[in-house]
Design an enzyme around this catalytic site. Structure first.
Site, PDB file in Angstrom:
ATOM      1  N   TYR A 123      -1.003  -0.628  10.477  1.00 54.56           N
ATOM      2  CA  TYR A 123      -1.323  -1.234   9.167  1.00 54.56           C
ATOM      3  C   TYR A 123      -0.239  -0.812   8.172  1.00 54.56           C
ATOM      4  CZ  TYR A 123      -3.585  -1.380   4.546  1.00 54.56           C
ATOM      5  OH  TYR A 123      -3.861  -1.575   3.219  1.00 54.56           O
ATOM      6  N   SER A 146       0.865  -1.190   0.000  1.00 51.13           N
ATOM      7  CA  SER A 146       0.000   0.000   0.000  1.00 51.13           C
ATOM      8  C   SER A 146       0.893   1.228   0.000  1.00 51.13           C
ATOM      9  CB  SER A 146      -0.865   0.023   1.264  1.00 51.13           C
ATOM     10  OG  SER A 146      -1.475   1.298   1.396  1.00 51.13           O
TER      11      SER A 146
HETATM   12  P1  NAP Z   1     -11.884  -5.634   0.009  1.00 53.32           P
HETATM   13  O1  NAP Z   1     -12.572  -5.081  -1.171  1.00 53.32           O
HETATM   14  O2  NAP Z   1     -12.420  -5.333   1.365  1.00 53.32           O
HETATM   15  O3  NAP Z   1     -11.805  -7.233  -0.189  1.00 53.32           O
HETATM   16  C1  NAP Z   1     -11.240  -8.008   0.785  1.00 53.32           C
HETATM   17  C2  NAP Z   1     -11.287  -9.465   0.344  1.00 53.32           C
HETATM   18  O4  NAP Z   1     -10.496 -10.202   1.250  1.00 53.32           O
HETATM   19  C3  NAP Z   1     -12.652 -10.097   0.380  1.00 53.32           C
HETATM   20  O5  NAP Z   1     -12.757 -11.003  -0.697  1.00 53.32           O
HETATM   21  C4  NAP Z   1     -12.670 -10.853   1.721  1.00 53.32           C
HETATM   22  O6  NAP Z   1     -13.619 -11.913   1.638  1.00 53.32           O
HETATM   23  C5  NAP Z   1     -11.230 -11.301   1.791  1.00 53.32           C
HETATM   24  N1  NAP Z   1     -10.629 -11.507   3.116  1.00 53.32           N
HETATM   25  C6  NAP Z   1     -10.648 -10.666   4.168  1.00 53.32           C
HETATM   26  N2  NAP Z   1      -9.942 -11.194   5.181  1.00 53.32           N
HETATM   27  C7  NAP Z   1      -9.445 -12.379   4.753  1.00 53.32           C
HETATM   28  C8  NAP Z   1      -8.633 -13.384   5.324  1.00 53.32           C
HETATM   29  N3  NAP Z   1      -8.190 -13.288   6.582  1.00 53.32           N
HETATM   30  N4  NAP Z   1      -8.318 -14.480   4.604  1.00 53.32           N
HETATM   31  C9  NAP Z   1      -8.769 -14.591   3.330  1.00 53.32           C
HETATM   32  N5  NAP Z   1      -9.547 -13.683   2.715  1.00 53.32           N
HETATM   33  C10 NAP Z   1      -9.876 -12.584   3.426  1.00 53.32           C
HETATM   34  O7  NAP Z   1     -10.330  -5.197   0.078  1.00 53.32           O
HETATM   35  P2  NAP Z   1      -9.412  -4.477  -1.018  1.00 53.32           P
HETATM   36  O8  NAP Z   1      -9.543  -3.020  -0.879  1.00 53.32           O
HETATM   37  O9  NAP Z   1      -9.618  -5.098  -2.334  1.00 53.32           O
HETATM   38  O10 NAP Z   1      -7.949  -4.842  -0.464  1.00 53.32           O
HETATM   39  C11 NAP Z   1      -7.185  -5.884  -1.026  1.00 53.32           C
HETATM   40  C12 NAP Z   1      -5.715  -5.628  -0.741  1.00 53.32           C
HETATM   41  O11 NAP Z   1      -5.334  -4.355  -1.284  1.00 53.32           O
HETATM   42  C13 NAP Z   1      -5.309  -5.613   0.716  1.00 53.32           C
HETATM   43  O12 NAP Z   1      -4.033  -6.197   0.854  1.00 53.32           O
HETATM   44  C14 NAP Z   1      -5.193  -4.125   1.043  1.00 53.32           C
HETATM   45  O13 NAP Z   1      -4.311  -3.867   2.113  1.00 53.32           O
HETATM   46  C15 NAP Z   1      -4.629  -3.634  -0.280  1.00 53.32           C
HETATM   47  N6  NAP Z   1      -4.805  -2.198  -0.501  1.00 53.32           N
HETATM   48  C16 NAP Z   1      -6.045  -1.687  -0.732  1.00 53.32           C
HETATM   49  C17 NAP Z   1      -6.183  -0.317  -0.965  1.00 53.32           C
HETATM   50  C18 NAP Z   1      -7.516   0.316  -1.254  1.00 53.32           C
HETATM   51  O14 NAP Z   1      -7.547   1.575  -1.326  1.00 53.32           O
HETATM   52  N7  NAP Z   1      -8.586  -0.447  -1.420  1.00 53.32           N
HETATM   53  C19 NAP Z   1      -5.060   0.517  -0.937  1.00 53.32           C
HETATM   54  C20 NAP Z   1      -3.817  -0.049  -0.677  1.00 53.32           C
HETATM   55  C21 NAP Z   1      -3.703  -1.404  -0.473  1.00 53.32           C
HETATM   56  P3  NAP Z   1     -14.235 -12.647   2.967  1.00 53.32           P
HETATM   57  O15 NAP Z   1     -14.927 -11.596   3.750  1.00 53.32           O
HETATM   58  O16 NAP Z   1     -15.162 -13.704   2.414  1.00 53.32           O
HETATM   59  O17 NAP Z   1     -13.059 -13.240   3.664  1.00 53.32           O
END
Ligand code: NAP
Length: 255
Positions: free
Chosen positions: A160, A147
């Protein structure tokens, strides 16, 4: 996404994407699948896994769907075991799972929350790759997800952010350890509207402030992140390893 405009860089390849039933992980699985990969999707909840698999299959993608909480050793082994049983090999691993359970300053975070942050955001990637390594093909590729806040952890996401700093370092260290047969790179997203960031992106003022700070005046999309992950995972990036690729619309003070 216009399928007709995409290439077929992953034809014959098998890709595991963790935490892939929505958000960035889902878009990465979709992109790899549309480009020909057999994709193995997973997350903690059976219903989410089933629904995501159905959406991908409706687009003609070959999918194996498995429940896997990334910090559960048995479920990680089952994820890999089922993949090998069905496809016999693994070419691409995208380790995408992370949590952000606390807005507390680092010195005020409960021990149990500290453990959870390390366990899911850092340790589970290491343990997954430990188990996957024996099955990785020559020319295989690992993509980690850090991130932008990993470069400079802000007060409200400090711990985080520190776990995401660790992912930047992990990319470098694993690239060295897994070379030359496996490349390891990292996608570094800025703000992308997803469930994970809804607390921020649903707030118009906060979102506009973030967008205003970017050279490209919008938030990223999950498809932007998927395009970068697919590039890094593909043979087009065959001379790139140990790199952290920032996708943040031009917001950064790094050279
Ligand atoms: P998201 O839309 O909230 O999706 C999270 C996904 O992870 C869901 O499919 C959830 O499904 C699954 N999940 C959550 N906890 C889990 C666990 N312990 N084991 C396995 N699956 C799990 O999140 P996102 O924004 O796409 O984020 C994905 C990645 O991108 C993360 O590493 C985050 O740190 C990184 N990131 C995101 C952003 C942003 O702005 N969105 C920015 C920087 C980095 P279930 O609930 O069924 O488990």
């Amino acid at each position: 996404m216009d399928k007709a405009k995409l290439g077929k860089r992953f034809e014959g390849k098998v890709a595991i994407v963790t935490a892939s039933t929505q958000g960035i992980g889902f878009s990465i699985a979709e992109r790899l699948g549309l480009e020909g990969a057999s994709v193995v999707i997973s997350s903690r909840k059976q219903q989410n896994v089933d629904e995501a698999a159905e959406k991908l299959r409706a687009k003609g993608i070959e999918v194996l769907a498995v429940v896997c909480h990334v910090s559960n050793a048995q479920q990680r082994k089952n994820l890999i075991g089922k993949t090998i049983q069905k496809y016999g090999k693994i070419d691409v691993v995208v380790s995408n799972a992370a949590v952000n359970p606390s807005l507390d300053p680092i010195l005020k975070i409960q021990n149990s929350i500290l453990d959870k942050l390390w366990e899911i955001n850092v340790k589970s990637t290491i343990l997954l790759l430990k188990d996957v390594a024996p099955y990785l093909q020559k020319g295989s590729s690992v993509v980690l997800i850090s991130s932008l806040v990993g470069y400079n952890p802000p007060p409200t996401m400090a711990m985080y952010g520190v776990t995401k700093t660790a992912v930047l370092g992990l990319t470098k260290a694993l690239a060295s350890e897994m070379a030359p047969n496996t490349r390891v790179n990292c996608v570094v997203p800025g703000l992308v509207p997803t469930h994970f960031t809804a607390f921020l992106t649903n707030n118009d003022a906060a979102r506009e402030k973030v967008e205003g700070n970017k050279l490209i005046r919008r938030c990223g999309t999950t498809e932007d992140m998927a395009a970068a992950a697919a590039f890094l995972a593909s043979d087009e990036a065959s001379y790139i390893t140990g790199e952290n690729l920032v996708l943040a619309g031009g917001v950064s003070s790094r050279l």
